[in-house]
Design a protein around this motif. Structure first.
Motif, PDB file in Angstrom:
ATOM      1  N   GLY A 192       0.796  -1.215   0.000  1.00  0.00           N
ATOM      2  CA  GLY A 192       0.000   0.000   0.000  1.00  0.00           C
ATOM      3  C   GLY A 192       0.832   1.270   0.000  1.00  0.00           C
ATOM      4  O   GLY A 192       0.518   2.231  -0.701  1.00  0.00           O
ATOM      5  N   ALA A 193       1.920   1.293   0.796  1.00  0.00           N
ATOM      6  CA  ALA A 193       2.753   2.491   0.868  1.00  0.00           C
ATOM      7  C   ALA A 193       3.404   2.792  -0.480  1.00  0.00           C
ATOM      8  O   ALA A 193       3.500   3.956  -0.883  1.00  0.00           O
ATOM      9  N   VAL A 220      -7.628  11.349   0.000  1.00  0.00           N
ATOM     10  CA  VAL A 220      -7.259  10.325   0.969  1.00  0.00           C
ATOM     11  C   VAL A 220      -7.577   8.961   0.364  1.00  0.00           C
ATOM     12  O   VAL A 220      -8.693   8.745  -0.131  1.00  0.00           O
ATOM     13  N   THR A 221      -6.618   8.036   0.398  1.00  0.00           N
ATOM     14  CA  THR A 221      -6.840   6.697  -0.148  1.00  0.00           C
ATOM     15  C   THR A 221      -7.892   5.959   0.673  1.00  0.00           C
ATOM     16  O   THR A 221      -7.783   5.871   1.896  1.00  0.00           O
ATOM     17  N   VAL A 222      -8.915   5.437  -0.025  1.00  0.00           N
ATOM     18  CA  VAL A 222      -9.961   4.669   0.653  1.00  0.00           C
ATOM     19  C   VAL A 222      -9.938   3.196   0.246  1.00  0.00           C
ATOM     20  O   VAL A 222     -10.417   2.345   0.992  1.00  0.00           O
ATOM     21  N   ASP A 223      -9.391   2.894  -0.940  1.00  0.00           N
ATOM     22  CA  ASP A 223      -9.298   1.516  -1.415  1.00  0.00           C
ATOM     23  C   ASP A 223      -8.183   1.420  -2.442  1.00  0.00           C
ATOM     24  O   ASP A 223      -7.818   2.408  -3.083  1.00  0.00           O
ATOM     25  N   TYR A 224      -7.681   0.190  -2.615  1.00  0.00           N
ATOM     26  CA  TYR A 224      -6.696  -0.087  -3.653  1.00  0.00           C
ATOM     27  C   TYR A 224      -7.349  -0.961  -4.717  1.00  0.00           C
ATOM     28  O   TYR A 224      -8.207  -1.798  -4.401  1.00  0.00           O
ATOM     29  N   TYR A 225      -6.934  -0.765  -5.961  1.00  0.00           N
ATOM     30  CA  TYR A 225      -7.528  -1.493  -7.082  1.00  0.00           C
ATOM     31  C   TYR A 225      -6.462  -2.008  -8.039  1.00  0.00           C
ATOM     32  O   TYR A 225      -5.385  -1.409  -8.170  1.00  0.00           O
ATOM     33  N   SER A 226      -6.803  -3.111  -8.685  1.00  0.00           N
ATOM     34  CA  SER A 226      -6.004  -3.574  -9.815  1.00  0.00           C
ATOM     35  C   SER A 226      -6.813  -3.309 -11.077  1.00  0.00           C
ATOM     36  O   SER A 226      -8.046  -3.232 -11.036  1.00  0.00           O
ATOM     37  N   ALA A 227      -6.109  -3.159 -12.179  1.00  0.00           N
ATOM     38  CA  ALA A 227      -6.755  -2.981 -13.482  1.00  0.00           C
ATOM     39  C   ALA A 227      -6.149  -3.984 -14.434  1.00  0.00           C
ATOM     40  O   ALA A 227      -4.924  -4.128 -14.507  1.00  0.00           O
ATOM     41  N   THR A 285     -11.110  -2.701 -19.923  1.00  0.00           N
ATOM     42  CA  THR A 285     -10.310  -2.712 -18.698  1.00  0.00           C
ATOM     43  C   THR A 285     -11.220  -2.984 -17.509  1.00  0.00           C
ATOM     44  O   THR A 285     -12.263  -2.358 -17.359  1.00  0.00           O
ATOM     45  N   LYS A 286     -10.828  -3.933 -16.682  1.00  0.00           N
ATOM     46  CA  LYS A 286     -11.633  -4.327 -15.525  1.00  0.00           C
ATOM     47  C   LYS A 286     -10.905  -3.919 -14.245  1.00  0.00           C
ATOM     48  O   LYS A 286      -9.718  -4.190 -14.076  1.00  0.00           O
ATOM     49  N   TYR A 287     -11.643  -3.261 -13.344  1.00  0.00           N
ATOM     50  CA  TYR A 287     -11.080  -2.780 -12.094  1.00  0.00           C
ATOM     51  C   TYR A 287     -11.631  -3.617 -10.943  1.00  0.00           C
ATOM     52  O   TYR A 287     -12.835  -3.817 -10.831  1.00  0.00           O
ATOM     53  N   THR A 288     -10.727  -4.090 -10.090  1.00  0.00           N
ATOM     54  CA  THR A 288     -11.118  -4.939  -8.978  1.00  0.00           C
ATOM     55  C   THR A 288     -10.434  -4.470  -7.701  1.00  0.00           C
ATOM     56  O   THR A 288      -9.231  -4.186  -7.702  1.00  0.00           O
ATOM     57  N   ARG A 289     -11.186  -4.395  -6.617  1.00  0.00           N
ATOM     58  CA  ARG A 289     -10.622  -3.979  -5.330  1.00  0.00           C
ATOM     59  C   ARG A 289      -9.640  -5.062  -4.847  1.00  0.00           C
ATOM     60  O   ARG A 289      -9.908  -6.251  -4.964  1.00  0.00           O
ATOM     61  N   ILE A 290      -8.517  -4.612  -4.308  1.00  0.00           N
ATOM     62  CA  ILE A 290      -7.488  -5.544  -3.838  1.00  0.00           C
ATOM     63  C   ILE A 290      -7.018  -5.146  -2.444  1.00  0.00           C
ATOM     64  O   ILE A 290      -7.259  -4.025  -1.987  1.00  0.00           O
ATOM     65  N   ILE A 291      -6.312  -6.071  -1.800  1.00  0.00           N
ATOM     66  CA  ILE A 291      -5.591  -5.777  -0.570  1.00  0.00           C
ATOM     67  C   ILE A 291      -4.108  -5.916  -0.913  1.00  0.00           C
ATOM     68  O   ILE A 291      -3.640  -7.039  -1.145  1.00  0.00           O
ATOM     69  N   PRO A 292      -3.383  -4.813  -1.008  1.00  0.00           N
ATOM     70  CA  PRO A 292      -1.985  -4.892  -1.476  1.00  0.00           C
ATOM     71  C   PRO A 292      -1.067  -5.533  -0.446  1.00  0.00           C
ATOM     72  O   PRO A 292      -1.403  -5.633   0.729  1.00  0.00           O
TER      73      PRO A 292
END
Length: 200
Positions: free
Chosen positions: A46-47, A104-111, A193-200
């Motif tokens: 995340g950082a 402010v970051t609220v979620d991380y995503y992959s594409a 392009t598909k965006y999906t929430r992730i936990i980095p």
């Protein structure tokens, strides 16, 4: 793997290969690069993603002052600092980024995206999605695998290279900005392009 900001935004496309051995090398490099992005090689926590997002945000503010207006009007912004695309017959692209609300970051995503047809080489680019309505943002956050729809508008440069006034005054629910080392990429599309929430 070099990130987008280590190379002043986006490496140029690799020239078409002339021989079979070179094709195999390029294919191998592309596959290895996408695999590295996909499995977290390089410590993309995340950082690290946030640091890249900060650099992308600052780049847009400085290079295209018109994006400041978009940033102020948007209810949320998804920054994808680095998309790596590679292909040999069947191609694909992968990247990681962050959704920010009030910066402010609220979620991380992959594409991820896939493309078919004759192609060889690898290229890198970045993009940002500006969600201009609460409904568009809510739909994005609620979806399990979201794809950019036909109602999105692509930001284009004016003759001076800045974001056009028409872009910043549009009523589109989502505005997409695709850019690389040479600047905004006119005619670029994020279709598929598909965006999906992730936990980095």
């Amino acid at each position: 793997m070099k990130n987008l900001h280590d190379i002043s935004l986006v490496a140029p496309s690799v020239a078409p290969a002339s021989g079979l051995s070179r094709r195999l090398v390029v294919l191998g490099m592309g596959a290895a690069g996408l695999a590295a992005c996909g499995n977290g090689v390089g410590g993309q926590g995340g950082a690290r993603i946030d640091a890249r997002v900060d650099a992308t945000r600052d780049y847009l503010r400085n290079k295209y002052p018109g994006t400041r207006d978009l940033m102020e009007k948007a209810v949320g912004i998804l920054y994808m600092p680095l998309m790596t695309e590679a292909g040999f017959g069947i191609g694909g692209a992968y990247g990681r980024g962050a959704l920010r609300i009030n910066d402010v970051t609220v979620d991380y995503y992959s594409a991820t995206s896939a493309s078919f047809g004759f192609q060889i080489g690898a290229q890198q680019y970045a993009h940002a999605l500006f969600f201009m309505t609460q409904k568009a943002l809510a739909d994005f956050r609620r979806a399990d695998g979201w794809a950019l729809g036909a109602d999105a508008r692509y930001a284009l440069p004016d003759r001076g290279g800045a974001i056009s006034t028409e872009t910043t005054t549009t009523l589109a629910p989502v505005i997409a900005l695709v850019f690389g080392q040479a600047g905004l990429i006119a005619g670029a599309t994020l279709e598929g392009t598909k965006y999906t929430r992730i936990i980095p």
